[in-house]
Scaffold this motif. Sequence first.
Motif, PDB file in Angstrom:
ATOM      1  N   ALA A 270      10.948  -7.899   0.315  1.00 40.99           N
ATOM      2  CA  ALA A 270      10.736  -7.396  -1.040  1.00 40.99           C
ATOM      3  C   ALA A 270       9.413  -6.647  -1.193  1.00 40.99           C
ATOM      4  O   ALA A 270       9.113  -6.129  -2.272  1.00 40.99           O
ATOM      5  N   GLY A 271       8.634  -6.613  -0.111  1.00 34.28           N
ATOM      6  CA  GLY A 271       7.353  -5.911  -0.163  1.00 34.28           C
ATOM      7  C   GLY A 271       6.228  -6.733  -0.766  1.00 34.28           C
ATOM      8  O   GLY A 271       5.190  -6.182  -1.145  1.00 34.28           O
ATOM      9  N   LEU A 272       6.402  -8.037  -0.850  1.00 37.11           N
ATOM     10  CA  LEU A 272       5.348  -8.913  -1.371  1.00 37.11           C
ATOM     11  C   LEU A 272       4.489  -9.364  -0.193  1.00 37.11           C
ATOM     12  O   LEU A 272       4.768 -10.379   0.445  1.00 37.11           O
ATOM     13  N   HIS A 273       3.462  -8.605   0.113  1.00 36.73           N
ATOM     14  CA  HIS A 273       2.696  -8.840   1.334  1.00 36.73           C
ATOM     15  C   HIS A 273       1.372  -9.545   1.095  1.00 36.73           C
ATOM     16  O   HIS A 273       0.602  -9.751   2.021  1.00 36.73           O
ATOM     17  N   GLY A 274       1.086  -9.922  -0.165  1.00 37.95           N
ATOM     18  CA  GLY A 274      -0.151 -10.639  -0.434  1.00 37.95           C
ATOM     19  C   GLY A 274      -1.223  -9.754  -1.023  1.00 37.95           C
ATOM     20  O   GLY A 274      -0.943  -8.794  -1.735  1.00 37.95           O
ATOM     21  N   ARG A 275      -2.473 -10.074  -0.718  1.00 39.33           N
ATOM     22  CA  ARG A 275      -3.612  -9.380  -1.310  1.00 39.33           C
ATOM     23  C   ARG A 275      -3.576  -7.877  -1.079  1.00 39.33           C
ATOM     24  O   ARG A 275      -3.994  -7.105  -1.931  1.00 39.33           O
ATOM     25  N   LYS A 276      -3.095  -7.464   0.090  1.00 39.54           N
ATOM     26  CA  LYS A 276      -3.202  -6.042   0.421  1.00 39.54           C
ATOM     27  C   LYS A 276      -2.374  -5.152  -0.500  1.00 39.54           C
ATOM     28  O   LYS A 276      -2.681  -3.976  -0.639  1.00 39.54           O
ATOM     29  N   ASN A 277      -1.333  -5.697  -1.120  1.00 40.15           N
ATOM     30  CA  ASN A 277      -0.624  -4.862  -2.102  1.00 40.15           C
ATOM     31  C   ASN A 277      -0.434  -5.559  -3.452  1.00 40.15           C
ATOM     32  O   ASN A 277       0.371  -5.134  -4.267  1.00 40.15           O
TER      33      ASN A 277
END
Length: 284
Positions: A270-277
Amino acid sequence: MHDLRVIGVIGAGVMGRGLAQDLAQHGYAVLLTDRSDEILEEAKRAVRHSLRAQMLQQGGGKREGSDAIMARIATSTQLEVLSDADFVIENVTEKWEIKKTIYPVIDRVCPERTVFAANTSAISITRLASLTKRPERVLGMHFMNPVPMKKTVEMIRGYHTAEQTIATAKQLLQGFGKEAVVVADAPGFVSNRVLMLTINEAAFLVQDRVAAPEDVDKIFRECFGHTMGPLATADLIGLDTILYSIEVLYDSFNDDKYRPCPLLKKMVDAGLHGRKNGKGFFNY
């Protein structure tokens, strides 16, 4: 003692830019490479922002200081610039298919004396070294994020890594205020063999609705005294990197205890990669 003045840093993501900053702040000339000018420009912006924030935290600081540090970081999309490097640290994505394309090129481009360090959390150093004609000059250096704030590095000795290579890597680390703990080459080494299993199990707790992410992390912070809980740590590292690492462990050991949590897979898809995005187990 080796003459270590020019350091190549391959990969300008979170780890690469942190390394470039830390090295430049300690007087090294840095050759930072990545696949596109856009990535490199974003990396330079991030480093400049980090330097300014750091100077403000330390009670100000002259703007010239930041500019002088930035002047020591040269960027390029071509690995050929590493022909001047005394030491190269590779930080590309934790995927064998990507990493394996790098080493034959830098082996051809770099001087025979140049040491190669793989900043990897799980991939075999011995396997990476086999892609070169200098396996004795290849080792692992697993830096922690954020690089400028972390003073200890997990150093990995591959099957062929020479004692002199370990000594040279320790010399470099000492030059920018760090020390090493040397471990053997095994999947996940020490840190990620334990950490990835912890994060993966914490993701299962969320998936199984045993506890919300904030409560999982609160237990680790307040009951065990951890600075960060496992899920906030996952967000800091990047959930995509966490998934790649746990998949490497699963493939390496063929052990079901490393089976990636389906929720973790879904979040990465889903593109939930954490702090970076901006969004992972928590919002940023």
